[in-house]
Motif scaffolding. Structure first.
Motif, PDB file in Angstrom:
ATOM      1  N   ARG A 103       0.821  -1.209   0.000  1.00 33.51           N
ATOM      2  CA  ARG A 103       0.000   0.000   0.000  1.00 33.51           C
ATOM      3  C   ARG A 103       0.858   1.263   0.000  1.00 33.51           C
ATOM      4  N   LEU A 104       1.956   1.221   0.763  1.00 31.16           N
ATOM      5  CA  LEU A 104       2.820   2.395   0.836  1.00 31.16           C
ATOM      6  C   LEU A 104       3.591   2.602  -0.463  1.00 31.16           C
ATOM      7  N   ARG A 105       4.033   1.523  -1.098  1.00 32.43           N
ATOM      8  CA  ARG A 105       4.717   1.676  -2.388  1.00 32.43           C
ATOM      9  C   ARG A 105       3.802   2.357  -3.399  1.00 32.43           C
ATOM     10  N   GLU A 106       2.550   1.943  -3.426  1.00 38.09           N
ATOM     11  CA  GLU A 106       1.591   2.538  -4.354  1.00 38.09           C
ATOM     12  C   GLU A 106       1.349   4.004  -4.007  1.00 38.09           C
ATOM     13  N   LEU A 107       1.249   4.304  -2.714  1.00 39.33           N
ATOM     14  CA  LEU A 107       0.962   5.670  -2.283  1.00 39.33           C
ATOM     15  C   LEU A 107       2.121   6.610  -2.599  1.00 39.33           C
ATOM     16  N   VAL A 108       3.358   6.197  -2.301  1.00 44.27           N
ATOM     17  CA  VAL A 108       4.488   7.091  -2.555  1.00 44.27           C
ATOM     18  C   VAL A 108       4.664   7.322  -4.059  1.00 44.27           C
ATOM     19  N   ALA A 109       4.376   6.301  -4.854  1.00 44.01           N
ATOM     20  CA  ALA A 109       4.454   6.485  -6.309  1.00 44.01           C
ATOM     21  C   ALA A 109       3.414   7.491  -6.777  1.00 44.01           C
ATOM     22  N   GLU A 110       2.213   7.399  -6.215  1.00 46.93           N
ATOM     23  CA  GLU A 110       1.134   8.307  -6.594  1.00 46.93           C
ATOM     24  C   GLU A 110       1.445   9.747  -6.203  1.00 46.93           C
ATOM     25  N   LEU A 111       2.075   9.923  -5.038  1.00 41.97           N
ATOM     26  CA  LEU A 111       2.338  11.260  -4.515  1.00 41.97           C
ATOM     27  C   LEU A 111       3.686  11.823  -4.948  1.00 41.97           C
ATOM     28  N   GLY A 112       4.517  11.004  -5.565  1.00 43.11           N
ATOM     29  CA  GLY A 112       5.849  11.458  -5.945  1.00 43.11           C
ATOM     30  C   GLY A 112       6.798  11.572  -4.770  1.00 43.11           C
ATOM     31  N   LEU A 113       6.531  10.829  -3.689  1.00 40.86           N
ATOM     32  CA  LEU A 113       7.403  10.837  -2.525  1.00 40.86           C
ATOM     33  C   LEU A 113       8.528   9.813  -2.703  1.00 40.86           C
ATOM     34  N   VAL A 114       9.527   9.894  -1.825  1.00 39.64           N
ATOM     35  CA  VAL A 114      10.690   9.009  -1.905  1.00 39.64           C
ATOM     36  C   VAL A 114      10.493   7.821  -0.964  1.00 39.64           C
ATOM     37  N   PRO A 115      10.560   6.584  -1.454  1.00 44.27           N
ATOM     38  CA  PRO A 115      10.460   5.420  -0.574  1.00 44.27           C
ATOM     39  C   PRO A 115      11.813   5.104   0.062  1.00 44.27           C
ATOM     40  N   THR A 116      11.824   4.878   1.372  1.00 45.31           N
ATOM     41  CA  THR A 116      13.072   4.533   2.059  1.00 45.31           C
ATOM     42  C   THR A 116      12.865   3.266   2.885  1.00 45.31           C
ATOM     43  N   GLY A 117      13.971   2.779   3.441  1.00 43.62           N
ATOM     44  CA  GLY A 117      13.912   1.616   4.309  1.00 43.62           C
ATOM     45  C   GLY A 117      14.945   1.710   5.404  1.00 43.62           C
ATOM     46  N   GLY A 118      14.618   1.177   6.576  1.00 43.89           N
ATOM     47  CA  GLY A 118      15.561   1.190   7.695  1.00 43.89           C
ATOM     48  C   GLY A 118      15.228   0.113   8.701  1.00 43.89           C
ATOM     49  N   SER A 119      16.244  -0.356   9.377  1.00 44.99           N
ATOM     50  CA  SER A 119      16.072  -1.459  10.330  1.00 44.99           C
ATOM     51  C   SER A 119      15.468  -1.013  11.651  1.00 44.99           C
ATOM     52  N   ASP A 120      15.633   0.283  12.011  1.00 46.64           N
ATOM     53  CA  ASP A 120      15.249   0.765  13.340  1.00 46.64           C
ATOM     54  C   ASP A 120      16.050   0.025  14.403  1.00 46.64           C
ATOM     55  N   TYR A 121      17.323  -0.185  14.108  1.00 48.68           N
ATOM     56  CA  TYR A 121      18.237  -0.923  14.985  1.00 48.68           C
ATOM     57  C   TYR A 121      18.443  -0.190  16.311  1.00 48.68           C
TER      58      TYR A 121
END
Length: 291
Positions: free
Chosen positions: A240-258
């Motif tokens: 859902r978030l991948r689709e939303l960020v693509a629609e809004l032109g936002l940057v998708p990121t990722g992190g472990s929250d280590y």
């Protein structure tokens, strides 16, 4: 060659267990190429982490100075909810931001001491003075510090158990806090030359989340990205978030929250695409990537 990027880790300057220098060594040992130091409401670990990067020649990885800000937001359903904002490459000496982080750290420390005193008054083997004296001077202090004290005293077996039984949002010793309105935080970071990413927005295991409509509104306020890849996001949330960020032109990121030994998550367990790093940080002027 794959570039391995983790944009969400914590050190002992907030609620992790690795020192900032130790965190750099952990990241190198894990094979990361880029790591972002995002302690809660403080940039106090930046200098030590930078020294650790520069001591290796050539630098073994690139360090992105950042922080994780606790904010208040509409939940999109008529209520409010705490959200976390990952901020990168801002100027930590920006007056408005510096003053707000000082306020937050003071409030966090006062809240932690009050919770510890309540537990001590009820007979728990907690020493508030010792707990507070053990915090780094610029650390905001938080429930994980009290949770570790309970583990060390043998009251609970793990930090998670301490939160489940005593310190979580609906547990008996929880105390609320006053967070920065998220729209104001986005604006402060932008004014300080940095950029912002909404952390783990669909992590339902943490409690109430925001709706997609709220993320759309925050994009209109200058939010630049969304943390899609996170240990607390299941595959449905990620999709859902991948689709939303693509629609809004936002940057998708990722992190472990280590968080070191405070959590079981390994550093580098979630990644940010290299193209996202370029899109996210290319226009930042507040501080620079190290290494």
């Amino acid at each position: 060659m794959d570039v391995r990027i983790d944009m969400h880790v914590h050190s002992s300057e907030s609620d992790g267990t690795d020192t900032p220098a130790g965190l750099v060594r952990t990241a190198v040992a894990a094979g990361l190429d880029v790591v972002a130091l995002t302690d809660h409401d403080t940039s106090a670990g930046w200098a030590e982490a930078e020294r650790a990067v520069r001591e290796s020649s050539p630098p073994a990885l690139r360090l992105v100075p950042g922080a994780e800000l606790s904010c208040e937001s509409s939940d999109g359903r008529g209520g409010t909810v705490t959200v976390h904002l990952l901020a990168y490459l801002f100027d930590p000496d920006s007056p408005a931001l510096r003053d707000e982080q000082l306020r937050l750290r003071a409030e966090r420390r006062g809240r932690l001491e009050q919770m510890a005193r309540r537990m001590a008054d009820d007979g728990f083997p907690v020493e508030p003075e010792k707990l507070m004296a053990g915090l780094p001077p610029d650390s905001p202090g938080g429930r994980p510090h009290l949770a570790r004290a309970l583990v060390e005293a043998g009251t609970v077996g793990t930090v998670t158990e301490a939160f489940d039984n005593y310190l979580g949002t609906h547990a008996p010793y929880y105390m609320p806090r006053t967070d920065t309105p998220v729209e104001r935080a986005i604006r402060m970071i932008a004014d300080a030359g940095g950029t912002t990413v909404l952390a783990h927005p669909f992590a339902v295991s943490r409690g109430q989340t925001v709706t997609a409509e709220v993320i759309t509104e925050l994009a209109g306020h200058g939010l630049r990205g969304v943390e899609v890849e996170h240990p607390d996001h299941d595959e449905s949330a990620r999709k859902r978030l991948r689709e939303l960020v693509a629609e809004l032109g936002l940057v998708p990121t990722g992190g472990s929250d280590y968080h070191g030994t405070n959590k079981s998550i390994r550093i580098g367990s979630e990644h940010t695409p290299p193209e996202s790093l370029d899109r996210l940080l290319g226009d930042c002027t507040g501080s620079k990537i190290i290494g």
